[in-house]
Scaffold this motif. Structure first.
Motif, PDB file in Angstrom:
ATOM      1  N   ASP A 126       0.828  -1.201   0.000  1.00 35.59           N
ATOM      2  CA  ASP A 126       0.000   0.000   0.000  1.00 35.59           C
ATOM      3  C   ASP A 126       0.867   1.257   0.000  1.00 35.59           C
ATOM      4  OD1 ASP A 126      -2.743  -1.162   0.206  1.00 35.59           O
ATOM      5  OD2 ASP A 126      -1.850  -2.048   2.004  1.00 35.59           O
ATOM      6  N   TYR A 127       1.992   1.197   0.727  1.00 36.10           N
ATOM      7  CA  TYR A 127       2.924   2.322   0.802  1.00 36.10           C
ATOM      8  C   TYR A 127       4.346   1.789   0.786  1.00 36.10           C
ATOM      9  CZ  TYR A 127      -0.974   5.274   2.127  1.00 36.10           C
ATOM     10  OH  TYR A 127      -2.166   5.952   2.136  1.00 36.10           O
ATOM     11  N   TYR A 128       5.229   2.572   0.155  1.00 35.82           N
ATOM     12  CA  TYR A 128       6.658   2.279   0.121  1.00 35.82           C
ATOM     13  C   TYR A 128       7.360   3.446   0.801  1.00 35.82           C
ATOM     14  CZ  TYR A 128       5.217  -0.985  -3.522  1.00 35.82           C
ATOM     15  OH  TYR A 128       4.609  -1.995  -4.226  1.00 35.82           O
ATOM     16  N   ILE A 129       8.259   3.154   1.727  1.00 40.72           N
ATOM     17  CA  ILE A 129       8.958   4.196   2.480  1.00 40.72           C
ATOM     18  C   ILE A 129      10.457   4.008   2.317  1.00 40.72           C
ATOM     19  CG2 ILE A 129       9.407   5.155   4.764  1.00 40.72           C
ATOM     20  CD1 ILE A 129       6.670   4.304   5.638  1.00 40.72           C
ATOM     21  N   GLY A 130      11.157   5.123   2.124  1.00 41.94           N
ATOM     22  CA  GLY A 130      12.613   5.080   2.046  1.00 41.94           C
ATOM     23  C   GLY A 130      13.171   6.460   1.775  1.00 41.94           C
ATOM     24  N   SER A 131      14.460   6.512   1.483  1.00 42.08           N
ATOM     25  CA  SER A 131      15.108   7.789   1.180  1.00 42.08           C
ATOM     26  C   SER A 131      14.603   8.315  -0.154  1.00 42.08           C
ATOM     27  CB  SER A 131      16.624   7.611   1.150  1.00 42.08           C
ATOM     28  OG  SER A 131      16.985   6.749   0.083  1.00 42.08           O
ATOM     29  N   GLY A 132      14.765   9.608  -0.357  1.00 40.01           N
ATOM     30  CA  GLY A 132      14.260  10.248  -1.560  1.00 40.01           C
ATOM     31  C   GLY A 132      14.783   9.644  -2.845  1.00 40.01           C
ATOM     32  N   ASP A 133      16.074   9.336  -2.896  1.00 34.50           N
ATOM     33  CA  ASP A 133      16.644   8.792  -4.133  1.00 34.50           C
ATOM     34  C   ASP A 133      16.074   7.415  -4.457  1.00 34.50           C
ATOM     35  OD1 ASP A 133      18.095   7.919  -1.845  1.00 34.50           O
ATOM     36  OD2 ASP A 133      19.771   7.293  -3.099  1.00 34.50           O
ATOM     37  N   ILE A 134      15.829   6.609  -3.450  1.00 39.89           N
ATOM     38  CA  ILE A 134      15.233   5.284  -3.672  1.00 39.89           C
ATOM     39  C   ILE A 134      13.766   5.424  -4.072  1.00 39.89           C
ATOM     40  CG2 ILE A 134      14.610   3.087  -2.576  1.00 39.89           C
ATOM     41  CD1 ILE A 134      17.591   3.303  -3.050  1.00 39.89           C
TER      42      ILE A 134
END
Length: 90
Positions: free
Chosen positions: A48-56
């Motif tokens: 439903d959601y993917y979380i990580g650093s901006g570049d990823i």
């Protein structure tokens, strides 16, 4: 709801962020299954959601994926604000 924490190799940083996401979702009352993985696997794994650093997250954006980009992956305040804005207030 499924939240997938993503980093380049799917090892250290995504695992540590997974622990923080689990803590933050519990504190915010968000019922979610939270796991972590590498970028390549995340491209084919539904969530439903993917979380990580901006570049990823830039590499996952599009294709109707809901991404949450973090500047400081280890800031609990930023993480809680992002979850609040993208999940609770959406």
């Amino acid at each position: 709801m499924k939240i997938l924490v993503v980093c380049g190799s799917g090892l250290g940083s995504s695992f540590m962020l997974e622990l923080n996401v689990k803590k933050a979702t519990k504190e915010l009352g968000i019922d979610a299954e939270v796991t972590h993985t590498d970028l390549t696997t995340a491209k084919s794994e539904p969530a439903d959601y993917y979380i990580g650093s901006g570049d990823i997250m830039d590499q996952l954006a599009g294709d109707s994926r809901k991404t949450i980009s973090l500047k400081n992956m280890f800031s609990m305040d930023e993480l809680k604000e992002a979850l609040q804005a993208n999940i609770l207030d959406a």
